[in-house]
Design a protein around this motif. Structure first.
Motif, mmCIF file in Angstrom:
data_model
loop_
_atom_site.group_PDB
_atom_site.id
_atom_site.type_symbol
_atom_site.label_atom_id
_atom_site.label_comp_id
_atom_site.label_asym_id
_atom_site.label_seq_id
_atom_site.Cartn_x
_atom_site.Cartn_y
_atom_site.Cartn_z
ATOM 1 N N GLN A 1 0.832 -1.208 0.000
ATOM 2 C CA GLN A 1 0.000 0.000 0.000
ATOM 3 C C GLN A 1 0.866 1.256 0.000
ATOM 4 N N GLN B 1 2.437 1.727 -3.486
ATOM 5 C CA GLN B 1 1.485 2.244 -4.465
ATOM 6 C C GLN B 1 1.153 3.707 -4.196
ATOM 7 N N ARG B 2 1.011 4.057 -2.910
ATOM 8 C CA ARG B 2 0.702 5.452 -2.566
ATOM 9 C C ARG B 2 1.835 6.380 -2.977
ATOM 10 N N GLU C 1 4.101 5.898 -5.255
ATOM 11 C CA GLU C 1 4.154 5.970 -6.720
ATOM 12 C C GLU C 1 3.098 6.921 -7.270
ATOM 13 N N ASN C 2 1.924 6.924 -6.636
ATOM 14 C CA ASN C 2 0.839 7.786 -7.104
ATOM 15 C C ASN C 2 1.088 9.255 -6.751
ATOM 16 N N GLU C 3 1.756 9.505 -5.628
ATOM 17 C CA GLU C 3 1.881 10.871 -5.124
ATOM 18 C C GLU C 3 3.184 11.553 -5.498
ATOM 19 N N ASP D 1 8.282 10.377 -10.624
ATOM 20 C CA ASP D 1 9.610 9.810 -10.832
ATOM 21 C C ASP D 1 10.604 10.905 -11.193
ATOM 22 N N TRP E 1 9.644 -3.576 -7.758
ATOM 23 C CA TRP E 1 9.546 -2.160 -7.422
ATOM 24 C C TRP E 1 10.902 -1.450 -7.391
#
Length: 471
Positions: A166, A169-170, A172-174, A177, A233
């Motif tokens: 979790q 994923q969080r 990566e979303n916020e 890169d 990851w």
């Protein structure tokens, strides 16, 4: 609580009339240090012509010369053969997969400095398995992760994978890169190609075997899954494997494979980069003053990058003299006796720690509440004690130090630093080391802890901060 088994609380303080017992200290007993064996090894190393080569550019060099970047070849070769024996590997670990350090703390520090780039944002976060070794967070803070650490809860034999995924994923979303070029810009040596330096988007740290502080061990499924997630990851997993060879004498099952072994065994290309570093040390096996350790990578790529580090290349192997002194201990006792001297030293340690674990667990069961949880006790330095939920362990620890003359580690010490990372380990948990105090001292220490519990139950509390000072 078995009140009949310990003295009732009184106005007098045990701390005022009895020597303080330090059950916090994760050091070996001075009496267990192999002083004579190290003296003999030093005499061999400094008086054997074959160990005193003249060529200061040779792969194995004189102990007083600058060392080769990754350390003397004969030392790395012998560590590779010995490692294979201890972990029952099919073949020796190749010396080009090994880099000699001056201990696991330095190993962690140099790995973070060379394989991560938190300042640019390329390396987004560091995941710290919690409870954790209480000084590890400082090393991550020094490396630029002070506001980038995320605690991942440990269970007895695994970790909270749901939380790890979790968080990944969080993040990566916020967090966007950062390109590899930008990530390398402040740390890529002039004229070097970006392919020559490997950095990772994430880093993870844990102690999978006989953990500090819990004394517990990750199961095989956990180890395999961590490697799989690391590849998916782009995580560098750094494991402190410093307690692996200190299993109690009654532990007959072979060790689980280290993460670095699982990583190496499933690499598509043996010369490709990998996702694990095994951080090892002789500090727990010979003595912390010897300052010799090693990092093992699943391929030669990371070990080479460690050796190529600027300060390392300038000064040479950071444990050149000490590793040359230690080398004779890695050798068989004699041509007719294949047992290595280092193994006889380890056997002395495990015999002592096995005995201490038994008497400590017996004392916990006798002098602490019946529903106290006990983790560990099968190897390593530590046992992790969970008091009943109705008891504030942190307050008991403070009382024990101030009024009963026994120092133990509050679980609060093992929290991962950083905002939002505290998991309340200090509310319930206490760490006791079996490495420093002998059996009688451990029993007496637990008795005193039991008396501190009685004081707490009677309503006594320590005013202010009278707990131990931890350095």
């Amino acid at each position: 609580m078995k009140l009949a088994l310990v003295t009732s609380p009184s106005n007098s303080s045990t701390a005022e009339c009895s020597p303080t017992l330090d059950l916090l200290r994760g050091h070996p007993s001075t009496s267990l240090l192999p002083t004579a064996a190290v003296y003999e090894a030093a005499s061999v190393a400094l008086n054997s012509p074959s160990l005193l080569p003249h060529d200061s550019y040779a792969e194995t060099r004189h102990p007083l010369h600058y060392g080769p970047d990754k350390g003397n070849l004969i030392v790395r070769e012998e560590i590779g053969r010995w490692t294979a024996e201890r972990y029952r590997l099919k073949q020796a670990v190749a010396p080009d997969h090994l880099y000699l350090t001056n201990g696991a703390s330095y190993g962690l520090q140099i790995a973070l400095s060379l394989f991560t780039s938190p300042g640019t944002g390329y390396t987004k976060r560091a995941f710290i398995v919690s409870p954790t070794y209480f000084l590890a967070s400082r090393t991550f803070e020094d490396a630029g992760f002070a506001d980038k650490m995320i605690a991942i809860k440990s269970t007895e034999t695994s970790i909270d994978f749901d939380a790890l995924l979790q968080h990944l994923q969080r993040v990566e979303n916020e967090i966007p890169d950062v390109s590899l070029e930008d990530g390398l810009k402040p740390i890529l040596r002039s004229g070097a190609k970006k392919e020559q330096k490997r950095i990772y988007k994430y880093v993870m740290y844990g102690v999978p075997t006989y953990s500090n502080p819990t004394g517990e061990t990750w199961d095989l499924e956990t180890r395999t899954r961590v490697v799989d997630i690391a590849r998916e990851w782009d995580i560098l997993v750094i494991t402190d494997d410093v307690y692996d060879l200190l299993g109690n004498d009654d532990q007959k099952e072979p060790l689980y494979p280290r993460l670095v072994t699982l990583d190496a065994g499933t690499l598509q290309n043996p010369i490709s980069t990998c996702n694990t570093l095994s951080n090892c040390s002789f500090s727990k096996l010979v003595g912390p003053g010897i300052r010799v350790g090693w990092l093992e990578s699943a391929s030669s790529v990371l070990a080479k990058q460690l050796g190529d580090g600027g300060a390392n290349h300038s000064g040479g192997c950071p444990c050149q003299f000490q590793s040359a002194i230690l080398y004779p201990l890695l050798l068989p006792v004699s041509p007719r006796n294949p047992l290595r001297k280092i193994d006889t030293i380890i056997s002395t340690l495990t015999a002592a720690y096995t005995s201490r674990c038994r008497v400590l667990i017996d004392a916990i069961e006798e002098y602490l509440p019946e529903n106290t949880e006990i983790w560990g006790g099968r190897g390593g330095f530590f046992i992790w004690i969970g008091l009943p939920d109705s008891i504030n362990a942190k307050e008991v620890v403070a009382l024990a130090a101030a009024k009963e003359g026994v120092i133990v580690a509050s679980g609060e010490m093992s929290e991962c630093s950083g905002e939002g990372n505290k998991m309340g380990w200090g509310d319930k948990w206490i760490r006791i080391a079996v490495s420093y105090c002998d059996g009688d001292e451990l029993v007496e220490g637990v008795k005193r802890l039991g008396r501190a519990l009685e004081r707490w139950n009677a309503g006594e509390r320590v005013e202010g901060d009278e707990g131990p000072v931890i350095k």
